[in-house]
Design a protein around this motif. Structure first.
Motif, PDB file in Angstrom:
ATOM      1  N   TYR A   1       0.806  -1.231   0.000  1.00 58.04           N
ATOM      2  CA  TYR A   1       0.000   0.000   0.000  1.00 58.04           C
ATOM      3  C   TYR A   1       0.836   1.276   0.000  1.00 58.04           C
TER       4      TYR A   1
ATOM      5  N   HIS B   1       0.592  -0.784  10.664  1.00 55.89           N
ATOM      6  CA  HIS B   1      -0.578  -1.260  11.408  1.00 55.89           C
ATOM      7  C   HIS B   1      -0.820  -2.727  11.037  1.00 55.89           C
TER       8      HIS B   1
ATOM      9  N   PHE C   1       1.092  -4.080   8.085  1.00 51.85           N
ATOM     10  CA  PHE C   1       0.989  -3.364   6.812  1.00 51.85           C
ATOM     11  C   PHE C   1       1.419  -1.916   6.979  1.00 51.85           C
TER      12      PHE C   1
ATOM     13  N   PRO D   1     -12.965  -0.643  18.001  1.00 51.36           N
ATOM     14  CA  PRO D   1     -13.665  -1.742  17.320  1.00 51.36           C
ATOM     15  C   PRO D   1     -13.973  -2.911  18.252  1.00 51.36           C
TER      16      PRO D   1
ATOM     17  N   PHE E   1      -6.933 -11.004  17.036  1.00 51.91           N
ATOM     18  CA  PHE E   1      -6.137 -10.059  17.821  1.00 51.91           C
ATOM     19  C   PHE E   1      -6.426 -10.351  19.290  1.00 51.91           C
TER      20      PHE E   1
ATOM     21  N   PRO F   1      -3.516 -10.361  10.088  1.00 58.59           N
ATOM     22  CA  PRO F   1      -4.311 -11.372   9.362  1.00 58.59           C
ATOM     23  C   PRO F   1      -3.442 -12.237   8.450  1.00 58.59           C
TER      24      PRO F   1
ATOM     25  N   VAL G   1     -11.973  -7.962  12.872  1.00 54.23           N
ATOM     26  CA  VAL G   1     -12.617  -6.787  13.455  1.00 54.23           C
ATOM     27  C   VAL G   1     -11.808  -5.560  13.043  1.00 54.23           C
ATOM     28  N   GLY G   2     -12.447  -4.405  13.123  1.00 49.56           N
ATOM     29  CA  GLY G   2     -11.663  -3.194  12.899  1.00 49.56           C
ATOM     30  C   GLY G   2     -12.441  -2.104  12.197  1.00 49.56           C
ATOM     31  N   PHE G   3     -11.808  -0.939  12.185  1.00 45.74           N
ATOM     32  CA  PHE G   3     -12.316   0.198  11.429  1.00 45.74           C
ATOM     33  C   PHE G   3     -11.617   0.238  10.070  1.00 45.74           C
TER      34      PHE G   3
ATOM     35  N   THR H   1      -8.987   1.565   9.263  1.00 47.66           N
ATOM     36  CA  THR H   1      -7.539   1.393   9.395  1.00 47.66           C
ATOM     37  C   THR H   1      -7.111  -0.048   9.125  1.00 47.66           C
ATOM     38  N   THR H   2      -7.917  -0.996   9.597  1.00 51.05           N
ATOM     39  CA  THR H   2      -7.569  -2.413   9.529  1.00 51.05           C
ATOM     40  C   THR H   2      -8.115  -3.078   8.258  1.00 51.05           C
TER      41      THR H   2
ATOM     42  N   PRO I   1      -7.667  -2.519   5.023  1.00 54.94           N
ATOM     43  CA  PRO I   1      -6.729  -2.912   3.959  1.00 54.94           C
ATOM     44  C   PRO I   1      -6.006  -4.223   4.271  1.00 54.94           C
ATOM     45  N   ALA I   2      -5.682  -4.450   5.537  1.00 58.97           N
ATOM     46  CA  ALA I   2      -4.981  -5.678   5.921  1.00 58.97           C
ATOM     47  C   ALA I   2      -5.901  -6.892   5.722  1.00 58.97           C
TER      48      ALA I   2
ATOM     49  N   VAL J   1      -7.639   6.170  10.731  1.00 56.00           N
ATOM     50  CA  VAL J   1      -8.739   5.894   9.814  1.00 56.00           C
ATOM     51  C   VAL J   1      -8.587   6.781   8.577  1.00 56.00           C
TER      52      VAL J   1
END
Ligand code: SF4
Lengths: 85, 370
Positions: free
Chosen positions: A37, A50, A53, B63, B89, B118, B138-140, B142-143, B145-146, B195
């Motif tokens: 990314y 994070h 990543f 989250p 997590f 992940p 879980v997540g907003f 921010t998470t 993309p992972a 975020v």
């Protein structure tokens, strides 16, 4: 949970854009990080990491703005004659 | 550590606090959206540096805290199966379900593992093809993309024994839910910096206009938060309601475009239930149909379970900025991090846990002396 920690890229491996990864140094502790990314990030750049990543590169010039803003505010209002530390 | 230590400088923090006191003429109530900010505010005592009338209320941005009971129950059901290796997590393991948590599933022999990313769960699936490996996603934003990348790589590499239990929530709809409530008292927001690192901040501009509320994208260190408060109060004092970016070292207006592209490819916007708040339309992410094979709810047939929330816990009001942890009669008594009744006591970013960790002694002292 949305914690992201800044670290410095020390090496980059992989040419496949999705699998691009690298080693990132967090003050002496290194970790393997997915760099898909941050396609423009280079060795030596700081990235915010994070859950494994890199989600952003840290802009060094903007990083100073927080203190520049304070300095300008001080100048305008003569709030505090001390120079920023 | 570079890009952290300088933003914890006490001198700079004090100067922002003084500047803030100078421009504040009236009381203002601001909400920091993200639990990471809540944690920093309580830990570093940022709220104690603010002028008397400026109040920070803690937002829904944890989250772990907003994952609804029914998803915890689904996680427990899936993790209890003998063929499943359940990866999560660490924070999620202590979140109370109806009668137990994921940690007790592990204690009674379930294969429940804490992972950092992940991608670690995906690697486990590749290494153990005879196991069903499930990741609790879980997540907003921010998470996202992972988690999107883990599913995308699994699809690309044909990993059939991997799936995710999705509990993804989105920040802007929660802010709108707070603003449109008749009991709302939030006059300005510190938006969640990480975020916005992913999503940018264009989507906040219509919210700032519609509700006439200033929104300042803010970082996570004490000096960041104080500057964010300063920028927000200055807008309020000047009668402006705009989106401003305090966290420009990490956040660009358009966000991280490659990350958004993969999120959109793998996920679609769906309604989601928030713990203590209820269902909010268009407030979360679910897997797109083409990735439905990786949806643990479908794979394990738990998609239609629902659960009512228990009533003792007032975390719903805390997450909407209406109450503070000390307003809860169970705080520090029946409810502690060792025996949490609600999710806001579990996660280090939950307001109840932050107050318990950093403020409990003060509260006790105030009670004995005051
Ligand atoms: S103290 Fe415990 S029971 Fe009370 S609101 Fe917080 S998490 Fe819920």
């Amino acid at each position: 949970m949305c914690l992201a920690v800044p670290g410095k890229i020390v090496s980059i491996e992989g040419t496949d854009p999705i699998l691009r990864s690298g080693t990132v140094d967090f003050s002496g502790v290194t970790r393997q990080v997915n760099l898909a990314y941050v396609p423009d990030a280079k060795v030596g750049d700081y990235v915010l990491v994070h859950v494994g990543f890199a989600i952003s590169t840290v802009d060094e010039a903007e990083a100073k703005q927080v203190f520049e803003y304070l300095r300008q505010m001080d100048e305008l209002s003569e709030l505090d004659p001390d120079a920023p530390s | 550590m570079k890009f952290i230590d300088e933003y914890r400088d006490a001198g700079a923090a004090a100067r922002y606090a003084r500047a803030l006191a100078k421009i504040t003429t009236r009381p203002w109530t601001l909400m920091e959206v993200c639990g990471g900010q809540t944690h920093a505010i309580v830990k570093f005592g940022v709220d104690e540096l603010l002028p008397a009338g400026v109040t920070l209320v803690h937002g829904p941005g944890c989250p772990v805290c907003v994952t609804p009971l029914e998803l915890i129950e689904k996680a427990i059901e899936i993790a209890s199966r003998p063929e499943v290796t359940f990866c999560s997590f660490g924070d999620m393991l202590r979140v109370p379900g109806r009668s137990r948590d994921l940690l007790s599933v592990k204690a009674t022999g379930g294969d429940v593992r804490i992972v950092y990313s992940p991608l670690d769960a995906l690697a486990t699936a590749v290494a153990q093809p005879s196991r069903e490996v499930v990741f609790f996603a879980v997540g907003f934003e921010t998470t996202a993309p992972a988690n999107a990348m883990a599913v995308f790589q699994a699809a690309q590499c044909g990993v059939r024994n991997f799936s995710i239990l999705v509990s993804h929530v989105l920040v802007p709809p929660a802010m709108e839910a707070i603003l449109s409530s008749p009991t709302n008292r939030v006059q300005g927001f510190l938006a969640a910096g990480h975020v916005c690192t992913v999503m940018g901040f264009e989507e906040y501009e219509p919210i700032a206009r519609r509700y006439r509320v200033p929104i300042v994208v803010t970082g996570f260190e004490p000096v960041d938060i104080l500057q964010g408060v300063y920028m927000c109060v200055r807008q309020l004092e000047e009668g402006r309601a705009e989106v401003e970016n305090q966290y420009a070292r990490a956040v660009r207006r358009e966000g991280n475009v490659p990350a958004q592209d993969l999120i959109r490819r793998v996920f679609q916007v769906v309604p989601r239930k928030w713990r203590g708040v209820g269902e909010i339309p268009q407030s979360g992410l679910g897997l797109r149909d083409e990735f439905a094979d990786f949806d643990a709810e479908r794979r394990f047939g738990v998609a239609h379970h629902t659960e009512e929330e228990p009533t003792v816990c007032i975390s719903g009001s805390i997450l909407r900025g209406l109450k503070k942890p000390r307003d809860c009669s169970a705080f520090g008594r029946e409810c502690t991090p060792e025996h949490p009744l609600g999710a806001t006591m579990v996660s280090s970013e939950g307001a109840c846990a932050a107050y318990y960790r950093y403020r409990r002694l003060e509260a006790d002292a105030a009670e004995t002396h005051g």
